[in-house]
Write a protein that holds these residues in place. Structure first.
Motif, mmCIF file in Angstrom:
data_model
loop_
_atom_site.group_PDB
_atom_site.id
_atom_site.type_symbol
_atom_site.label_atom_id
_atom_site.label_comp_id
_atom_site.label_asym_id
_atom_site.label_seq_id
_atom_site.Cartn_x
_atom_site.Cartn_y
_atom_site.Cartn_z
ATOM 1 N N VAL A 25 7.227 5.261 -7.831
ATOM 2 C CA VAL A 25 8.279 6.001 -7.122
ATOM 3 C C VAL A 25 9.340 5.016 -6.657
ATOM 4 C CG1 VAL A 25 8.817 7.500 -5.155
ATOM 5 C CG2 VAL A 25 6.641 7.752 -6.357
ATOM 6 N N ARG A 26 10.600 5.290 -6.958
ATOM 7 C CA ARG A 26 11.688 4.426 -6.537
ATOM 8 C C ARG A 26 12.118 4.790 -5.119
ATOM 9 N NH1 ARG A 26 14.857 5.370 -12.210
ATOM 10 N NH2 ARG A 26 13.630 3.933 -13.477
ATOM 11 N N ARG A 27 12.208 3.773 -4.270
ATOM 12 C CA ARG A 27 12.523 3.992 -2.871
ATOM 13 C C ARG A 27 13.694 3.099 -2.464
ATOM 14 N NH1 ARG A 27 8.425 7.059 -0.838
ATOM 15 N NH2 ARG A 27 9.297 6.892 1.260
ATOM 16 N N VAL B 282 0.841 -1.199 0.000
ATOM 17 C CA VAL B 282 0.000 0.000 0.000
ATOM 18 C C VAL B 282 0.872 1.242 0.000
ATOM 19 C CG1 VAL B 282 -1.769 1.268 1.268
ATOM 20 C CG2 VAL B 282 -1.834 -1.225 1.199
ATOM 21 N N ARG B 283 0.484 2.221 -0.782
ATOM 22 C CA ARG B 283 1.163 3.521 -0.792
ATOM 23 C C ARG B 283 0.545 4.422 0.285
ATOM 24 N NH1 ARG B 283 0.481 6.021 -6.504
ATOM 25 N NH2 ARG B 283 1.242 7.811 -5.318
ATOM 26 N N TYR B 284 1.409 5.206 0.940
ATOM 27 C CA TYR B 284 0.936 6.109 2.000
ATOM 28 C C TYR B 284 1.349 7.559 1.749
ATOM 29 C CZ TYR B 284 0.252 1.685 4.391
ATOM 30 O OH TYR B 284 -0.139 0.419 4.711
ATOM 31 N N THR C 204 12.839 8.027 -0.807
ATOM 32 C CA THR C 204 12.827 8.001 -2.267
ATOM 33 C C THR C 204 14.247 8.128 -2.804
ATOM 34 O OG1 THR C 204 12.574 10.389 -2.522
ATOM 35 C CG2 THR C 204 10.550 9.094 -2.286
ATOM 36 N N LEU C 205 14.461 7.529 -3.965
ATOM 37 C CA LEU C 205 15.792 7.548 -4.569
ATOM 38 C C LEU C 205 16.242 8.974 -4.851
ATOM 39 C CD1 LEU C 205 18.085 5.768 -5.619
ATOM 40 C CD2 LEU C 205 16.910 5.657 -7.819
ATOM 41 N N GLU D 245 13.359 -0.342 -4.684
ATOM 42 C CA GLU D 245 12.107 -0.898 -5.189
ATOM 43 C C GLU D 245 11.235 0.228 -5.731
ATOM 44 O OE1 GLU D 245 11.517 -4.799 -2.333
ATOM 45 O OE2 GLU D 245 10.240 -3.063 -2.063
ATOM 46 N N GLU D 246 10.442 -0.114 -6.732
ATOM 47 C CA GLU D 246 9.506 0.856 -7.300
ATOM 48 C C GLU D 246 8.125 0.592 -6.733
ATOM 49 O OE1 GLU D 246 8.043 2.147 -11.719
ATOM 50 O OE2 GLU D 246 10.183 1.871 -11.348
#
Length: 864
Positions: A403-405, A88-90, A364-365, A398-399
């Motif tokens: 968004v790459r994190r 899940v995105r937050y 985030t990257l 990971e994407e």
């Protein structure tokens, strides 16, 4: 190619010569190297196949992600299901959970060639409607699914960490999952069908075309359980992933290395067994069948040993490579990862990818690049560093949601990273202190020269200025010395220095804060809950500090300590009233509320509230407060000793001993000089595994502590360890040694608990008269500011002594604790009852106590 793309596309798989992934998780691409979990995989598969909701939980680092990715997902595909794996995105731009699930379902359908159904998903407005309206195409008119989806949420504990900041998403998730697994129609769909008769007739209300699997760490399981009122199925279908057994671990070592063509295995079964015993920390003669908890370090150990083999050009791994300890290999792996990078890279990783509470967190990257550049690393160097750390398996990119994190590869790295960060910060603080001391000496020399010059010149005005400057230096010296003595538990010196500072500048709040803090800690250390003068003096000191702070703020003066320190003073006052012979929790709460009002983001008031709730037996509410404190600490990036120590005690009371061990460890990490968590840690280790020798080793380090209460409790627990392993009445030498510990504990700290437990020792020696005499005396002694302990043990004592009505009181408190799920606290009381029973005395009284406790423990376990 963009350097960020290179990071994501670096080869991260395995091959027959390098079949162990270290700390990386197995995936479908590397499933041929995944061994050792066949029984767990079959169990998980059958549960996920036949139940609408499956909960997978376990300790951090045991391979839940690998079991899902390399085991369950391929098996589900073979069975005709569509696994939809997602996190899940937050973030602030995140869509609703239902929308995220619809998009993930669409991607899953597209990957199987069902572009028609994927297109339907894109146009869907509601997940429940998508799954129940035949017109959407995912089911037919009879409710038969065109595809059976199973939504898989790995690392689901994120809903209680990053998700805590987006409670709207967390609540949305709960409602969305309830709609799927409980087949509960959402409110917006109900409103829609009330105005659309055709839709109402078309919907198949009985269809169950989708399932859900949640995977999370067991230390977050209690938070998930609070959803059981909205999601009753939470309690129906759970599977705990346990550590590998010795036999499983050998297979996980041997089988991946046996996949080379025309070559013998990289690791022989004999060497594999040595590796497993080495990682488990046991002797070579311990049978593999007796090992049931192999640490998650095993895969990393194999990968590191294999790297050594390849570098040496050897065909196989040999037993001679097992030099050093497993901890050293993990620490070496961590340190070597940074060996070719500037210090700023390591500081970024430890400060930003590790929360202050010791959890991994992602960044985030783009932010990672920018922060490294601000720290003085070139942009190319920043991307090269991140890419290298990914290649070394320390970090992963990971994407998620486009968004790459960046984050740590595995939770097993966080204790090493936390220890490294703590050591670095202590070194930095030591360097700052040394610099201040050097500067102070330089100032003193300058002032000395100035005074000599002024004496020669006879300038009285300037001499006065010099005298004041020297007084300021002395004031600062006394404050620094007091704080140092306070941290090293030299309370007499700390109090002397703080009082000396207060005499020099009585209008400054800092020495009064120091006096209050020292007196409160001295009170805890003394173990004498009757020492009211210490608390009275602490109250006076805190009140003096508060008045100074208020005057400074009302006059507009700049306050050196500010709102945070003023709030701490109120917390200190609350702590004063929360301890003592008769704790005044209501008054303590007043001060904690004042502290929270002054500094809403402070980490300390929730700890105070949590301690009060824990003392009242409201364990789950206490855990909520400690978690609130940890969240505040995370936002302020500061350690939170009190919350971790409180959680350690709370989890112990619930009987969740492994979580108690973790939190006590974290408390020690947050405050390395603290000794109280060592007692908690020892007790949790023993209750988790009574054969673990570390419990006795830790307790022995506390014997002779300057904290009388702590010293007494350590001796009592050492006595109990001896008594529980003794074969009475035959082992008289062990009995004598145990009773000697109990005598010393009572002599060191004569309060109700030590007196009661010495009575148990006398009973075991067969002296019923002396046991009763001690128990009569214990009833008149202080319970040491432990109201919950008093509520349990006072009726316990009275029942043993045959007092009317006592057993009824005990029934009431054990019933309450059973409803709270306090299995650990009840098991601790049961230990004492069973020791009394072993004496052969007081059988009638103790039999009913044991029966009562047994029922309460069973009830507590059912609740938990």
């Amino acid at each position: 190619m963009n350097p960020a793309d290179a990071v994501l596309k670096r080869p991260g798989g395995a091959d027959p010569e390098s079949p162990w992934l270290g700390l990386r998780s197995f995936t479908e691409e590397t499933l041929r190297y995944f061994f050792g979990r066949s029984a767990e995989l079959q169990d998980l598969f059958e549960r996920a196949l036949h139940k609408p909701l499956t909960i997978l939980f376990g300790q951090s680092g045991l391979g839940k992600t690998s079991l899902i990715q390399a085991g369950l997902i391929p098996k589900l595909r073979e069975a005709g299901l569509l696994p939809v794996s997602m996190r899940v995105r937050y973030d602030q731009d995140a869509p609703s959970v239902g929308r995220q699930m619809i998009e993930a379902l669409g991607e899953g359908l597209r990957s199987t060639g069902r572009e028609d159904l994927a297109a339907t998903c894109l146009g869907a407005s509601n997940l429940w409607l998508l799954l129940h309206d035949p017109e959407c195409g995912l089911i037919d008119e009879d409710g038969v699914p065109a595809t059976r989806a199973i939504f898989i949420f790995d690392q689901f504990e994120e809903i209680f960490t990053p998700g805590e900041r987006r409670r709207d998403i967390a609540e949305d998730f709960r409602e969305t999952i309830a709609a799927i697994v409980e087949n509960r129609m959402p409110r917006d769909v109900r409103a829609q069908i009330e105005t659309d008769d055709r839709l109402a007739e078309r919907i198949n209300y009985q269809a169950h075309p989708a399932k859900v699997l949640l995977s999370l760490r067991e230390d977050f399981l209690h938070l998930l359980e609070r959803w059981r009122w909205q999601l009753p199925t939470l309690m129906d279908n759970r599977i705990e992933l346990r550590p590998l057994s010795g036999v499983q671990a050998v297979r996980a070592v041997v089988e991946p290395g046996s996949l080379r063509s025309d070559k013998r295995p990289i690791v022989s079964p004999e060497v594999a067994a040595e590796i497993v015993r080495f990682v488990a920390g046991v002797q070579a003669d311990v049978p593999l069948q007796e090992l049931d908890a192999i640490p998650p370090l095993l895969s990393l150990m194999c990968a590191e040993l294999n790297e050594q083999r390849l570098a040496a050009g050897e065909e196989t791994i040999s037993a001679e490579q097992l030099e050093g300890r497993s901890e050293q290999i993990l620490e070496g792996f961590y340190a070597n990862a940074f060996s070719n990078h500037p210090p700023a890279v390591r500081e970024f990783v430890e400060n930003r990818l590790l929360s202050d509470a010791g959890y991994r967190q992602s960044v985030t990257l783009d932010t990672s690049e920018a922060e490294l550049v601000r720290a003085g690393v070139s942009r190319e160097g920043a991307m090269r560093a991140i890419g290298d750390l990914v290649e070394r398996r320390l970090l992963v990119v990971e994407e998620r949601g486009g968004v790459r994190r960046v984050e740590f590869t595995h939770d097993v790295l966080t204790p090493v990273a936390l220890a490294s960060r703590t050591a670095r910060r202590e070194h930095e603080e030591g360097a700052r202190l040394a610099a201040r001391q050097r500067e102070r000496l330089r100032k003193q020399r300058r002032i000395g020269l100035m005074v000599v010059a002024l004496l020669l010149l006879g300038c009285a005005g300037l001499m006065t200025y010099a005298w004041r400057a020297r007084q300021e230096i002395k004031f600062r010296e006394l404050l620094d010395s007091g704080n140092l003595s306070l941290e090293t538990r030299d309370y007499a010196t700390a109090l002397r220095d703080f009082k000396g500072a207060a005499r020099r500048k009585s209008s400054h709040s800092s020495p009064w804060f120091g006096i209050g803090d020292t007196l409160v800690r001295q009170f805890y250390a003394s173990g004498d809950s009757r020492n009211a003068p210490i608390l009275s003096e602490a109250i006076s000191a805190y009140n003096r500090a508060i008045e100074i702070e208020k005057r400074g703020k009302s006059s507009g003066e700049r306050s050196e300590v500010g709102h945070s320190k003023l709030a701490e003073a109120y917390v200190g006052l609350g702590d004063v009233y929360a301890v003592g012979v008769d704790p005044d929790f209501k008054k303590a709460e007043v001060f904690y509320r004042q502290a929270r009002q002054i500094d809403p983001g402070s980490v300390k008031p929730p700890v105070g509230f949590g301690n009060i709730l824990l003392g009242q037996g409201r364990i789950h509410e206490a855990i909520d407060q400690y978690q609130t404190s940890l969240n505040a600490a995370l936002r302020r990036n500061e350690p939170d000793y009190g919350a971790h120590a409180g959680l350690g005690a709370a989890y112990f009371d619930l009987g969740q001993y492994r979580l108690a061990i973790q939190e006590s460890d974290r408390a020690i990490g947050a405050r390395p000089n603290a000794v109280v968590p060592i007692l908690q840690l020892a007790n949790a280790i023993y209750m988790n595994d009574r054969s673990d020798p570390r419990a006795a080793e830790l307790l022995k380090t506390l014997v002779g502590s300057d904290m009388k209460r702590l010293d007494s409790l350590a001796r009592i627990n050492l006595a109990y360890l001896l008594l529980e392993q003794a074969n009475l009445p035959a082992d008289q030498s062990l009995l004598r040694e145990a009773v000697q510990y109990l005598e010393q504990a009572y002599e060191r700290d004569p309060y109700a608990f030590s007196c009661f437990r010495l009575g148990i020792g006398r009973a075991l020696q067969g002296d019923a008269k002396e046991a009763l005499k001690l128990w009569e005396k214990a009833a008149d002694l202080s319970w040491g500011g432990d109201p919950l302990g008093q509520r349990i043990y006072a009726p316990f004592l009275a029942t043993l002594r045959g007092k009317p009505g006592a057993f009824g009181q005990m029934q009431k408190i054990t019933g309450e604790l059973g409803q709270e799920g306090a299995a650990g606290l009840l098991e601790a009381v049961m230990r004492e009852a069973q020791l009394v029973r072993r004496s052969g005395l007081f059988e009638a009284q103790v039999a009913q106590i044991i029966s009562l406790l047994d029922d309460a423990i069973n009830k507590a376990r059912d609740v938990g």
